[in-house]
Design a protein around this motif. Sequence first.
Motif, PDB file in Angstrom:
ATOM      1  N   THR A   7      90.722  38.267  23.703  1.00  0.00           N
ATOM      2  CA  THR A   7      90.513  38.668  22.311  1.00  0.00           C
ATOM      3  C   THR A   7      91.718  39.452  21.810  1.00  0.00           C
ATOM      4  O   THR A   7      92.383  40.158  22.574  1.00  0.00           O
ATOM      5  CB  THR A   7      89.248  39.535  22.146  1.00  0.00           C
ATOM      6  OG1 THR A   7      89.501  40.854  22.647  1.00  0.00           O
ATOM      7  CG2 THR A   7      88.064  38.937  22.892  1.00  0.00           C
TER       8      THR A   7
ATOM      9  N   THR B  62      88.779  30.976  26.376  1.00  0.00           N
ATOM     10  CA  THR B  62      88.559  31.125  24.935  1.00  0.00           C
ATOM     11  C   THR B  62      89.512  32.168  24.380  1.00  0.00           C
ATOM     12  O   THR B  62      89.611  33.274  24.917  1.00  0.00           O
ATOM     13  CB  THR B  62      87.110  31.559  24.645  1.00  0.00           C
ATOM     14  OG1 THR B  62      86.203  30.614  25.219  1.00  0.00           O
ATOM     15  CG2 THR B  62      86.862  31.667  23.150  1.00  0.00           C
TER      16      THR B  62
ATOM     17  N   ASP C 268      90.024  34.363  21.096  1.00  0.00           N
ATOM     18  CA  ASP C 268      89.317  34.790  19.887  1.00  0.00           C
ATOM     19  C   ASP C 268      90.193  35.786  19.134  1.00  0.00           C
ATOM     20  O   ASP C 268      90.359  36.928  19.557  1.00  0.00           O
ATOM     21  CB  ASP C 268      87.978  35.425  20.274  1.00  0.00           C
ATOM     22  CG  ASP C 268      87.100  35.732  19.061  1.00  0.00           C
ATOM     23  OD1 ASP C 268      87.567  35.512  17.931  1.00  0.00           O
ATOM     24  OD2 ASP C 268      85.968  36.203  19.250  1.00  0.00           O
TER      25      ASP C 268
ATOM     26  N   ARG D  39      80.838  38.707  19.075  1.00  0.00           N
ATOM     27  CA  ARG D  39      81.204  37.528  19.877  1.00  0.00           C
ATOM     28  C   ARG D  39      81.465  37.921  21.331  1.00  0.00           C
ATOM     29  O   ARG D  39      81.169  37.154  22.249  1.00  0.00           O
ATOM     30  CB  ARG D  39      82.421  36.829  19.269  1.00  0.00           C
ATOM     31  CG  ARG D  39      82.078  36.049  17.996  1.00  0.00           C
ATOM     32  CD  ARG D  39      83.184  35.072  17.616  1.00  0.00           C
ATOM     33  NE  ARG D  39      84.408  35.728  17.192  1.00  0.00           N
ATOM     34  CZ  ARG D  39      84.672  36.106  15.948  1.00  0.00           C
ATOM     35  NH1 ARG D  39      83.782  35.904  14.978  1.00  0.00           N
ATOM     36  NH2 ARG D  39      85.827  36.683  15.630  1.00  0.00           N
TER      37      ARG D  39
END
Length: 379
Positions: free
Chosen positions: A305, A336, A338, A368
């Motif tokens: 993130t 992922t 983000d 999230r």
Amino acid sequence: MHDMNSKISPKERLSLVGMYLRLPFSLLASIALSPFLARTRGKGINRVIAEAVASFFITHCSPRQLQHFLGPSTEKYIQWAKKRSLQPIVEDLSGSETAKLMWLTEKRTDRVLFYIHGGGYMSPHTDNMVGFCPGLRKALLQETGGELDFGIASLVYTLHPATFPTQLTEFILALTHLISSGVSPENIILIGDSAGANLIIQFITHTLRPVPDVIPSPFRAIEGIDVPRRLLRGIILVSPWISLGTPTPSYARNTKYDFVNASAFTRWGSWYMERVQPSHIPWIKPSSSSSFKGLETMVSRVLITAGGRECILDDATSIFDMIEELQIPKENLTVTLDIEEKGIHEDSILDIESPQKSDGGFSDATMRQVNWIREAFEA
């Protein structure tokens, strides 16, 4: 110890007093100008103050002054626990006289979030850092009606002027301690912010390509195994930092938005790296996808993130790109990235104590992370 260099000279003490005297005026200026500055426009007063205080001390303090001002991590944690009527649990780690493991919940072995705090290797835990993972846990408990819970352990590692591989060694001792106390690796999610995320990356690269003369990773047994083994439940890298002392384009692009400006990142990174042996740099500042080759043998899911307006945005995207370059099958590893469009450095950590939503709820980006943790533990 973790506050080993917090004893300051009379000159440093006098300088710190001067900072205390200037701080109220700096805060007033930040509040008055907040509607007009790119960094704070549209933000609530609580967030403006939180960012201004952090930015003020990051900009003006030396590592010794910062460590003196904030005090030891264990003291911060004990104060935090007492305010919440929790029994503080601080465990010694075999093999270290200084590193500790703090439990931010009751001890448990079925599901554990193992948190490594940031602060550029200069700062101990702050209030925001201590409250970060418990805030995520509270949100998850609310979402699941209390059905999904987890324990939280956090490492207290030695700060600057200690350098590599001191913190990596202490991380390995702490993880080994958790495993030997009955926590299965497959029930552990590693989560670290900024320098804490860097320390997790040091652990990953050391596990996959051992650093000579550093104690082995508890996962080193994976060597020679061809099929993926899900040794960890997951890894979360919050605003990860791998550019230590080497500015990237996002430093200049985002310094006007971020509460940790480009010069602070460069200065703190240089302080940490000044004692690092050149041969150790690849484990701290990976620059090639080969550093992550074999990652799927350690973990099956990774979340990275970052804020779209943070100085070290390029660090997060480069980590993602290096892993993606390996073309690891999705069934073996899901990564992922983000990026919160207008987020800054460690935005989700600031969000815990200073939420921006009018109803006091967490941002979509923070939620999230909560949902990712839920999915990982339920998988």
